[in-house]
Motif scaffolding. Structure first.
Motif, PDB file in Angstrom:
ATOM      1  N   THR A 129       0.832  -1.199   0.000  1.00 51.91           N
ATOM      2  CA  THR A 129       0.000   0.000   0.000  1.00 51.91           C
ATOM      3  C   THR A 129       0.870   1.254   0.000  1.00 51.91           C
ATOM      4  O   THR A 129       2.076   1.204   0.288  1.00 51.91           O
ATOM      5  N   THR A 130       0.220   2.369  -0.294  1.00 53.03           N
ATOM      6  CA  THR A 130       0.908   3.660  -0.234  1.00 53.03           C
ATOM      7  C   THR A 130       1.358   3.958   1.191  1.00 53.03           C
ATOM      8  O   THR A 130       2.437   4.514   1.411  1.00 53.03           O
ATOM      9  N   ALA A 131       0.531   3.586   2.168  1.00 54.78           N
ATOM     10  CA  ALA A 131       0.902   3.801   3.570  1.00 54.78           C
ATOM     11  C   ALA A 131       2.182   3.044   3.920  1.00 54.78           C
ATOM     12  O   ALA A 131       3.056   3.565   4.629  1.00 54.78           O
ATOM     13  N   ASP A 132       2.316   1.812   3.420  1.00 50.85           N
ATOM     14  CA  ASP A 132       3.541   1.045   3.660  1.00 50.85           C
ATOM     15  C   ASP A 132       4.740   1.721   3.003  1.00 50.85           C
ATOM     16  O   ASP A 132       5.845   1.768   3.571  1.00 50.85           O
ATOM     17  N   ALA A 133       4.539   2.237   1.803  1.00 50.50           N
ATOM     18  CA  ALA A 133       5.629   2.912   1.097  1.00 50.50           C
ATOM     19  C   ALA A 133       6.077   4.165   1.844  1.00 50.50           C
ATOM     20  O   ALA A 133       7.277   4.479   1.891  1.00 50.50           O
ATOM     21  N   ILE A 134       5.127   4.879   2.434  1.00 52.03           N
ATOM     22  CA  ILE A 134       5.466   6.078   3.209  1.00 52.03           C
ATOM     23  C   ILE A 134       6.381   5.709   4.377  1.00 52.03           C
ATOM     24  O   ILE A 134       7.357   6.407   4.682  1.00 52.03           O
ATOM     25  N   GLU A 135       6.083   4.604   5.037  1.00 55.89           N
ATOM     26  CA  GLU A 135       6.912   4.156   6.157  1.00 55.89           C
ATOM     27  C   GLU A 135       8.334   3.843   5.687  1.00 55.89           C
ATOM     28  O   GLU A 135       9.314   4.145   6.381  1.00 55.89           O
TER      29      GLU A 135
END
Length: 267
Positions: A129-135
């Motif tokens: 997910t995009t949220a995982d990529a942000i991390e």
């Protein structure tokens, strides 16, 4: 309840990055008796949700797959690259894909940009997910290219973003099933398009309005007719003292005889 006595309601889906607050507020002001329920959905699942009846309409990202869904494009987002605040990219106002050629650029599975070829070097695995990529970006493992609204949605104090020139852009649209274009859907379309209450397609016109308008124009029309010259038969004017007017002394409307000129002197 799904019968004719069921209380009307409206379900509005929206994908990450879209903020429907303004439109929901207007809906509540105009239709306070019709509750609006927000349904959060991923960009990949939005069209399926609309087809399955999980929402009456929804804010989605284009393109919409299939001809059975109507879509009204609303706006196009700026594409940005998310980087750590101490990254060299943070020192400039804008970057290009060439500037990222040597960078590790993450490409999550829920990416909403239609890349022919993503910029930079690809990671060995794509984040879910995009949220995982942000991390991962916050951990110093690569950069991320997303629509600006997603960068704002996943804002962190240790990250920043810069516009990426020449990159694909994401377009947001209002979509709904064509065969289910109900009055409530039309109401919401009007709100999104900025129609006022009186200009909405589903607002019944005031039957007294045309009559009042006609009554207001009647006196002016009568005055105009009174001032209009009498053109019946002769085209003569009807004002007193003008040709064709009645002589107040004789009571006749006949014209006065023309005066003769001075006789010429014979030689």
């Amino acid at each position: 309840m799904t019968g004719p006595d069921a209380t009307p309601s409206f379900r509005l889906a929206y994908v990450p990055g879209v903020t429907p607050t303004k439109w929901v507020r207007i809906w509540n002001e105009r239709l306070p008796d019709v509750p609006l329920t927000l349904v959060a959905v991923s960009a990949a699942e939005a069209c399926g949700l609309l087809r399955g009846g999980g929402a009456d309409a929804g804010f989605v990202r284009l393109p919409v797959d299939g001809a059975d869904l109507s879509a009204i494009p609303l706006y196009t987002e700026t594409t940005v690259v998310v980087v750590p605040k101490d990254h060299v990219v943070a020192a400039v106002d804008e970057v290009t894909a060439e500037d990222l050629a040597e960078e590790l650029v993450l490409h999550p599975l829920d990416d909403t940009l239609d890349w022919e070829r993503p910029p930079g070097r690809p990671a060995k695995e794509r984040p879910a997910t995009t949220a995982d990529a942000i991390e991962l970006v916050a951990a110093g493992i690569g950069l991320l290219v997303v629509p600006q609204s997603l960068a704002r949605l996943h804002h962190r104090k240790d990250l920043t973003y810069r516009p990426l020139a020449g990159a694909p852009e994401s377009r947001v649209a209002l979509s709904w099933p064509q065969e289910k274009t109900t009055d409530l859907v039309e109401h919401f379309i009007g709100i999104v398009r900025g129609r006022t209450v009186n200009s909405s397609r589903t607002t019944a016109p005031d039957p007294a309005a045309p009559q009042a308008k006609a009554q207001g124009k009647a006196p002016a029309k009568a005055k105009a007719q009174a001032k209009r010259p009498d053109t019946a038969g002769t085209g003569r004017k009807s004002a007193a003292g003008k040709p064709g007017a009645r002589n107040p002394r004789s009571g006749s409307g006949a014209a006065k005889p023309a005066k003769r000129g001075k006789p010429r002197r014979r030689s």
